[in-house]
Design a protein around this motif. Structure first.
Motif, mmCIF file in Angstrom:
data_model
loop_
_atom_site.group_PDB
_atom_site.id
_atom_site.type_symbol
_atom_site.label_atom_id
_atom_site.label_comp_id
_atom_site.label_asym_id
_atom_site.label_seq_id
_atom_site.Cartn_x
_atom_site.Cartn_y
_atom_site.Cartn_z
ATOM 1 N N THR A 192 15.834 -9.117 115.087
ATOM 2 C CA THR A 192 16.033 -8.498 116.395
ATOM 3 C C THR A 192 15.658 -7.031 116.313
ATOM 4 N N ALA A 193 15.460 -6.452 117.493
ATOM 5 C CA ALA A 193 15.066 -5.046 117.539
ATOM 6 C C ALA A 193 16.132 -4.179 116.885
ATOM 7 N N GLN A 194 17.406 -4.544 117.145
ATOM 8 C CA GLN A 194 18.511 -3.769 116.590
ATOM 9 C C GLN A 194 18.469 -3.789 115.063
ATOM 10 N N GLN A 195 18.262 -5.002 114.515
ATOM 11 C CA GLN A 195 18.193 -5.134 113.052
ATOM 12 C C GLN A 195 17.038 -4.312 112.491
ATOM 13 N N LEU A 196 15.925 -4.309 113.237
ATOM 14 C CA LEU A 196 14.742 -3.598 112.751
ATOM 15 C C LEU A 196 14.991 -2.092 112.747
ATOM 16 N N ILE A 197 15.651 -1.615 113.795
ATOM 17 C CA ILE A 197 15.962 -0.179 113.851
ATOM 18 C C ILE A 197 16.893 0.192 112.706
ATOM 19 N N GLU A 198 17.872 -0.706 112.432
ATOM 20 C CA GLU A 198 18.774 -0.438 111.312
ATOM 21 C C GLU A 198 18.012 -0.426 109.991
ATOM 22 N N LYS A 199 17.053 -1.313 109.923
ATOM 23 C CA LYS A 199 16.238 -1.374 108.705
ATOM 24 C C LYS A 199 15.516 -0.047 108.466
ATOM 25 N N ILE A 200 14.996 0.505 109.551
ATOM 26 C CA ILE A 200 14.308 1.788 109.422
ATOM 27 C C ILE A 200 15.308 2.861 109.002
ATOM 28 N N ALA A 201 16.478 2.826 109.635
ATOM 29 C CA ALA A 201 17.479 3.846 109.341
ATOM 30 C C ALA A 201 17.950 3.751 107.896
ATOM 31 N N LYS A 202 18.082 2.512 107.417
ATOM 32 C CA LYS A 202 18.583 2.323 106.056
ATOM 33 C C LYS A 202 17.505 2.585 105.009
ATOM 34 N N SER A 203 16.263 2.535 105.473
ATOM 35 C CA SER A 203 15.150 2.667 104.542
ATOM 36 C C SER A 203 15.308 3.914 103.690
ATOM 37 N N ASP A 204 15.251 3.726 102.409
ATOM 38 C CA ASP A 204 15.460 4.845 101.501
ATOM 39 C C ASP A 204 14.342 4.859 100.466
ATOM 40 N N VAL A 205 13.146 5.097 100.966
ATOM 41 C CA VAL A 205 12.023 5.146 100.044
ATOM 42 C C VAL A 205 11.946 6.545 99.463
ATOM 43 N N GLN A 206 12.238 6.656 98.192
ATOM 44 C CA GLN A 206 12.243 7.966 97.550
ATOM 45 C C GLN A 206 10.905 8.292 96.912
ATOM 46 N N GLY A 257 2.574 4.787 127.790
ATOM 47 C CA GLY A 257 2.567 3.358 128.050
ATOM 48 C C GLY A 257 3.514 2.650 127.111
ATOM 49 N N ALA A 258 3.250 2.756 125.839
ATOM 50 C CA ALA A 258 4.101 2.121 124.838
ATOM 51 C C ALA A 258 3.902 2.802 123.504
ATOM 52 N N VAL A 259 4.928 2.725 122.697
ATOM 53 C CA VAL A 259 4.849 3.218 121.334
ATOM 54 C C VAL A 259 5.065 2.021 120.416
ATOM 55 N N THR A 260 4.118 1.789 119.536
ATOM 56 C CA THR A 260 4.249 0.667 118.612
ATOM 57 C C THR A 260 4.431 1.211 117.203
ATOM 58 N N ILE A 261 5.447 0.723 116.534
ATOM 59 C CA ILE A 261 5.700 1.170 115.167
ATOM 60 C C ILE A 261 5.679 -0.052 114.258
ATOM 61 N N ALA A 262 4.789 -0.042 113.282
ATOM 62 C CA ALA A 262 4.770 -1.130 112.309
ATOM 63 C C ALA A 262 5.691 -0.747 111.158
ATOM 64 N N VAL A 263 6.633 -1.634 110.860
ATOM 65 C CA VAL A 263 7.645 -1.334 109.851
ATOM 66 C C VAL A 263 7.485 -2.298 108.677
ATOM 67 N N ASP A 264 7.400 -1.740 107.501
ATOM 68 C CA ASP A 264 7.275 -2.553 106.296
ATOM 69 C C ASP A 264 8.448 -3.530 106.212
ATOM 70 N N ALA A 265 8.140 -4.824 106.131
ATOM 71 C CA ALA A 265 9.185 -5.836 106.166
ATOM 72 C C ALA A 265 10.121 -5.726 104.964
ATOM 73 N N LYS A 266 9.617 -5.236 103.849
ATOM 74 C CA LYS A 266 10.450 -5.167 102.644
ATOM 75 C C LYS A 266 11.240 -3.867 102.562
ATOM 76 N N THR A 267 10.555 -2.746 102.771
ATOM 77 C CA THR A 267 11.204 -1.469 102.507
ATOM 78 C C THR A 267 11.745 -0.800 103.762
ATOM 79 N N GLY A 268 11.348 -1.279 104.930
ATOM 80 C CA GLY A 268 11.810 -0.642 106.158
ATOM 81 C C GLY A 268 11.124 0.665 106.460
#
Lengths: 409, 313
Positions: free
Chosen positions: A60-74, A232-243
């Motif tokens: 879901t969109a919510q899960q995806l946003i959380e994924k981005i927020a949690k993403s901790d790529v150092q 119009g729209a903003v599209t963000i591609a999010v890495d499925a593994k790392t967020g």
């Protein structure tokens, strides 16, 4: 061959060719075939490489946003391609003269990040990024036979412009080492700004999957709910593994090519070599130290005009954060009102004022209850300059600007 | 007389004189060992003919003089220990770094000669390759020798490619010598701001010289093709150089940006990407592919033309 009693092999060969008449021209088939194969390869390879959206579990969109927020790529390094097409009139020499005038107001060095990174505001650029933890980042602008590097190593921030061999140095803010990015350059920077906007005025959905830089990614689609916005729209591609956001695309409501398209073409989550972040100025190079107080200013390069106004001026999250000017409307439709008559201090105002005189012919004259003015349009941002010196700027349509100006009076 | 299945394949053709012309040309066939050695011999004679010409030597001398001029100019300008004041100004790439490290003179010299001097020299040699022989009336004699036209053409192209490499190395070595004389050497900084050792820098300089030499091979094939079209050496050289200039101008016009990625000089400056850290390969690979494409197209076009041409001179 018998008639040819000479030992002239040339003759023999010619005779050979003449006898086989059609073969003479048939040989030209070879170069033509090579061209054909090359053309087919050029045409087909991108199409083949593009094929196939990866199969990923539903999210879901919510899960995806959380994924981005949690993403901790150092640790990561990669190459980002940024294409910006604001649809500005081609200013050519004017833009150059503004660019060269800008450093004079600042630190006078061509290695100053504020003068350099505004180049990202138009055209296509290749940027290489590398990160190793919070204290070490590097961002390089790949230019023809030259490079501009911005290196953050511990408490030092170095800017190095190889074309002019100039060095810029400043010490990073001491607030826990969190660097204040001079300009959004990576898809993550853009995505952070866009997600700040996600409120009740915004619809956020998951728009399928894609492959970006060889990685499977979800696409998050952010759209304004209100009408009147030029976004119009903003599209963000999010890495499925790392967020990690891998690609950011902003398409205008008017359709056509994306206004901002920033995406990784290569990415690696391996730790970059330590030498990447080490910098010692070369002997004899001109080193400019940053003056105090110039720090917070980087996001708004002086003289950049409306074009590089944070790159995403329509983002409400950003708008609200600014002081010193009035903002009317809310969400995506917020409009900034600047009064150049009294202040003229804000960078974008002084830029627009400088532009105003020279570009008067490029705007459309409008009139309404508010009086008379000129509208300057780009594909994303419109600005209404009123004759009394007030400027209305926003990522909204011309009509919305005029309406705002009317109600403002 | 058994006509042993001629052409269709380069290899078949190479082996052909032994099978085909053997019985016809009786006396000359004394020492008729087939290809490799003979081709080498032909190549050697071509190389020595080309590199012993005064014209070739003069071209190489001019190329060697460019780094000397650049080096002395930079040295004089910065002689008082001052940084050259024109921050970010014009001039060829890497010019500002030369004062830190003499090795950068190699890159500057290559960047300065690549747009015009180097291709000009290659255009002269390539344009002259076949047309010059025809002009001097020696092409006929070359063909009398049982070498076969394809093989002669391959040898001509190999010679031109060798000239590309030699010309590039002449510029690079001259620049290295001048750089070592006039400027300090030692560890150097890549344009990405990282430091590399001098040995690493030398390795990169060699790679850059190779990349520049490869950049010229597309033009060499084009010149060879033009050279097969005419019997006048001067016309072939002028046409090749004229084409070069036209394409260089086309590559600069912003209105034509759609076709520019397919023009042979478009990625020439990509050799500078070898001085980034890490090396940025994208454009280098594109350059390689583009040069290979030009070499294939114009090489085969030259072959189609030359093997079917009536040689009268």
């Amino acid at each position: 061959m018998a008639p040819y009693e000479t030992d002239d092999s040339t003759r023999a060969e010619d005779a050979d060719d003449l006898r086989a008449g059609p073969r003479r021209s048939a040989r030209y088939v070879v170069p033509v075939a090579v061209v054909g194969v090359a053309a087919a390869t050029i045409g087909l390879v991108p199409a083949l490489a593009d094929s196939g959206n990866p199969d990923l579990p539903k999210i879901t969109a919510q899960q995806l946003i959380e994924k981005i927020a949690k993403s901790d790529v150092q640790q990561m390094s990669g190459t980002v391609k940024i294409t910006t097409d604001l649809g500005l009139p081609n200013l050519g020499g004017l833009q150059n003269s503004m660019a060269s005038a800008a450093p004079r107001g600042g630190s006078g060095s061509s290695a100053d990040p504020s003068s350099k990174l505004m180049e990202l505001a138009s055209g296509t650029h290749t940027v290489r990024v590398a990160t190793d933890g919070q204290d070490r980042q590097k961002l390089s602008l790949v230019e023809s036979a030259a490079e501009y590097s911005l290196i953050h190593d511990g408490k030092d921030v170095w800017g190095y412009d190889s074309a002019s061999d100039q060095v810029f140095h400043s010490t990073a803010a001491q607030d826990g080492g969190k660097r204040h990015d001079p300009a959004p350059a990576t898809p993550k920077d853009f995505a952070d700004q866009a997600l700040k906007a996600a409120g009740d005025t915004t619809s956020v959905t998951v728009g399928g999957t894609a492959q970006v830089a060889g990685r499977d990614a979800y696409k998050l689609v952010v759209k304004p709910k209100q009408s009147g916005s030029t976004v119009g729209a903003v599209t963000i591609a999010v890495d499925a593994k790392t967020g990690m956001p891998l690609k950011f695309t902003l398409t205008p409501a008017s359709g056509g090519a994306a206004v901002v398209d920033a995406g990784f073409t290569k990415i690696s989550y391996a730790r970059p070599a330590a030498s990447t972040f080490r910098f010692t100025p070369p002997k004899g190079a001109k080193v400019t130290e940053e003056k105090d107080g110039a720090h917070g200013d980087h996001r708004h390069p002086k003289g950049a005009g409306p074009s590089s106004h944070g790159l995403l001026p329509g983002m409400p999250g950003e708008k609200g954060a600014k002081g010193g000017r009035k903002v009317i409307g809310k969400g995506w439709n917020s409009i900034a009102v600047l009064d150049t008559g009294s202040k003229g201090g804000t960078p974008s105002a002084s830029g627009a004022k400088g532009l105003g005189g020279m570009l008067g012919s490029l705007g459309d004259p409008v009139s309404g209850k508010f009086g008379k003015g000129t509208v300057f349009s780009t594909r994303l941002i419109n600005a209404l300059m009123m004759n009394d010196g007030k400027i209305y700027v926003g990522a909204v349509t011309k009509d919305a600007l005029v309406k705002a100006a009317d109600t403002g009076h | 007389m058994s006509r042993a299945d001629p052409e269709t394949e380069g290899t078949a053709r190479t082996a052909r004189p032994a099978a085909d012309t053997g019985p016809v040309t009786e006396p000359a066939g004394a020492g008729r060992a087939p290809s490799p050695l003979r081709t080498l011999g032909l190549l050697r004679s071509e190389l020595s003919t080309t590199f012993r010409r005064w014209r070739t030597l003069a071209l190489l001398a001019v190329l060697a003089a460019v780094p000397v001029l650049v080096g002395i100019a930079v040295r004089i300008q910065t002689g008082d220990g001052q940084q050259s004041g024109r921050g970010g100004g014009g001039g060829p790439a890497f010019l500002t770094q030369v004062t830190h490290n003499g090795l950068f003179l190699v890159f500057t010299a290559l960047a300065a000669t690549l747009p015009f001097f180097l291709p000009l020299a290659v255009g002269v040699v390539a344009g002259d390759a076949v047309a010059g022989e025809a002009n001097a009336g020696t092409l006929r004699y070359l063909l009398v020798a049982p070498a076969g036209r394809t093989r002669l053409l391959v040898v001509k192209y190999a010679t031109t490619t060798a000239f590309c490499l030699v010309a590039t190395l002449v510029v690079a070595l001259s620049a290295l010598a001048v750089g070592a004389l006039l400027f300090p050497l030692g560890d150097l900084m890549t344009i990405s701001g990282t430091r590399i050792t001098f040995a690493d820098g030398l390795g990169r300089a060699l790679l850059i010289a190779l990349a520049v030499a490869v950049s010229l091979t597309g033009l060499a094939a084009l010149g060879l093709f033009v050279s097969t079209l005419t019997n006048s050496g001067v016309a072939a050289m002028a046409t090749t150089v004229g084409l070069l200039i036209t394409v260089q101008i086309t590559d600069q016009l912003p209105q034509l940006h759609a076709i520019q990625p397919y023009l042979f000089p478009h990625y020439w400056l990509s050799f500078a990407d070898l001085m980034r850290d890490p090396v940025y390969w994208d454009d280098l690979v594109k350059n390689l592919q583009l040069q290979a494409l030009y070499a294939a197209v114009f090489g085969s076009a030259a072959w189609a033309r030359f093997t079917t041409k009536d040689v009268t001179a």
